[in-house]
Design an enzyme around this catalytic site. Structure first.
Site, mmCIF file in Angstrom:
data_model
loop_
_atom_site.group_PDB
_atom_site.id
_atom_site.type_symbol
_atom_site.label_atom_id
_atom_site.label_comp_id
_atom_site.label_asym_id
_atom_site.label_seq_id
_atom_site.Cartn_x
_atom_site.Cartn_y
_atom_site.Cartn_z
ATOM 1 N N ASP A 7 -36.883 -35.525 -54.587
ATOM 2 C CA ASP A 7 -36.044 -36.713 -53.514
ATOM 3 C C ASP A 7 -34.754 -36.120 -53.283
ATOM 4 O O ASP A 7 -33.976 -36.659 -54.206
ATOM 5 C CB ASP A 7 -36.039 -37.797 -54.377
ATOM 6 C CG ASP A 7 -35.891 -39.372 -53.318
ATOM 7 O OD1 ASP A 7 -35.563 -38.908 -52.474
ATOM 8 O OD2 ASP A 7 -36.191 -40.187 -54.088
ATOM 9 N N TRP A 21 -34.397 -45.290 -57.921
ATOM 10 C CA TRP A 21 -35.174 -44.742 -57.512
ATOM 11 C C TRP A 21 -36.460 -43.869 -58.337
ATOM 12 O O TRP A 21 -37.526 -43.335 -58.161
ATOM 13 C CB TRP A 21 -34.465 -44.516 -55.851
ATOM 14 C CG TRP A 21 -33.676 -44.792 -55.369
ATOM 15 C CD1 TRP A 21 -32.274 -44.898 -54.980
ATOM 16 C CD2 TRP A 21 -33.980 -46.162 -54.601
ATOM 17 N NE1 TRP A 21 -32.190 -45.921 -54.662
ATOM 18 C CE2 TRP A 21 -32.625 -46.550 -53.741
ATOM 19 C CE3 TRP A 21 -35.310 -46.676 -54.057
ATOM 20 C CZ2 TRP A 21 -33.309 -47.360 -52.887
ATOM 21 C CZ3 TRP A 21 -35.613 -47.326 -53.762
ATOM 22 C CH2 TRP A 21 -34.373 -47.640 -52.383
ATOM 23 N N LYS A 63 -29.135 -41.115 -44.365
ATOM 24 C CA LYS A 63 -28.028 -40.680 -44.940
ATOM 25 C C LYS A 63 -27.565 -39.984 -44.185
ATOM 26 O O LYS A 63 -26.748 -39.648 -43.690
ATOM 27 C CB LYS A 63 -28.237 -40.979 -46.076
ATOM 28 C CG LYS A 63 -29.150 -42.148 -46.897
ATOM 29 C CD LYS A 63 -28.683 -42.127 -47.978
ATOM 30 C CE LYS A 63 -29.187 -43.348 -48.909
ATOM 31 N NZ LYS A 63 -30.228 -43.824 -48.475
#
Ligand code: PMP
Length: 345
Positions: free
Chosen positions: A157, A90, A181
């Site tokens: 992030d 990511w 999530k």
């Protein structure tokens, strides 16, 4: 995984929102009912994370992936430099997008050892406008357990560990997370930005991508994903009623401790992640014999433990233990691991 009480409330609201005779799927995004949901959701984020008034709470769309582009678009002007940490897939994607906008300095990387650790020594050149990190590497199973201290705005992030830990959130320049999530259902992205870090830019921005416009519009620049925001609101209430981030962190530590102890005690299972950097949210491990690994995945599924297969790019096994997961579910996985090991070890 969502708390069952949230699922029940969301299901009831789909049929009849607050006795209004309307489904939550039908209420307009500028109705009193939705304005209230959005307002309370933003307030709850502020309350749970103890945010000060510099921090603006936005519910946006496009996922964390949109933020990979929106952040440099808003913060990295032409000819400027930003620092990025490369600790996984990511982070790598975030870097690729940012490189379209300005100069990128890779301040730290763990690609030399397949992203199995967090390189914490940073190489900064003093000209960077911000530093971007991924607090929890969802695919590789590593996590920053304490955040780096730097002189530039820190951008995080937090897609896979938001609301799971105590931190000085006011010390961050910007942090973001897709809802799917620890916040709610897919379809909305939480972005919290300190409005003082937004620079005057040479570049012109499309209105929808300009954080300032979202701040001015109180996160209602265009049609909001009403249902996704509503589910986030229910989850935020659940976090607040269940002890906030301090309690979430304690639960996360208990779950992870139980699972990593089990992994370490059974020779059949291996974790390649540096012990100090192990994620409390995503435990990544494996079985050397890939036929046995497949058999273990099937054994788990047959016994009600789902989605234990590692990310498609990483292979192996991954146990994701987000906020709503009870300790008993981890205990069940550990029992299955012992049982499987006993018969196949
Ligand atoms: N960053 C991290 C750390 C993630 O775990 C994910 C998704 N799993 C993303 C970014 C991408 O998020 P999205 O699919 O919401 O764009």
């Amino acid at each position: 995984m969502l708390p069952p009480s949230v699922e029940e409330k969301a299901a009831a609201a789909v049929l009849n929102y607050n006795n209004s005779g309307l489904s939550v799927l039908e209420i307009p995004h500028r109705s009193e009912a939705f304005l209230e949901i959005l307002h309370h959701a933003r307030q709850l984020v502020k309350k749970i994370l103890s945010l000060n008034n510099n921090m603006e709470v936005l519910f946006l769309q496009g996922g964390a992936t949109m933020q990979f582009a929106q952040i440099p678009f808003n913060l990295l002007d032409e000819g400027r430099t930003a620092a990025y940490c490369n600790h996984g897939v990511w982070g790598e994607k975030a870097i690729k997008e940012a490189a379209l906008f300005g100069e990128i300095n890779i301040a730290a990387s763990s690609s030399d050892r397949n992203y199995t650790y967090i390189q914490k020594e940073l190489t900064l050149n003093g000209r960077e406008d911000y530093l971007h990190i991924t607090t929890n590497n969802t695919i590789e199973g590593t996590q920053w357990h304490s955040l780096p201290v730097v002189d530039v705005p820190l951008i995080a992030d937090m897609s896979s560990d938001i609301f799971s830990r105590e931190l000085d959130y006011n010390g961050l320049g910007l942090f973001y997370a897709g809802a799917q999530k620890n916040i709610g259902a897919a379809g909305v992205t939480l972005v919290v930005v300190n409005r003082h870090i937004l620079p005057e830019l040479k570049r012109k921005l499309p209105s929808i991508l300009d954080y300032r416009n979202h701040i001015k519009a109180a996160s209602l620049l265009n049609t909001a994903p009403v249902f996704a925001v509503y589910v986030s609101y229910l989850v935020l209430q659940w976090i607040d009623e269940n002890g906030g981030v301090a309690a979430m962190q304690k639960r996360a530590a208990e779950r992870a401790d139980m699972l990593y102890r089990t992994i370490d005690s059974l020779p059949l299972f291996r974790s390649h992640v540096a012990v100090d950097d192990r994620s409390l949210m995503n435990a990544v491990f494996s079985i050397d014999d890939k036929t046995l690994e497949e058999a273990f995945i099937r054994f788990c599924e047959e016994n009600g433990v789902m989605h234990i297969r590692g990310h498609r790019t990483a292979g192996g096994l991954r146990a994701s233990m987000y906020n709503a997961m009870p300790l008993e579910s981890v205990a069940k996985l550990c029992d299955l691991m012992r049982d499987f090991s006993h018969h196949n070890g």
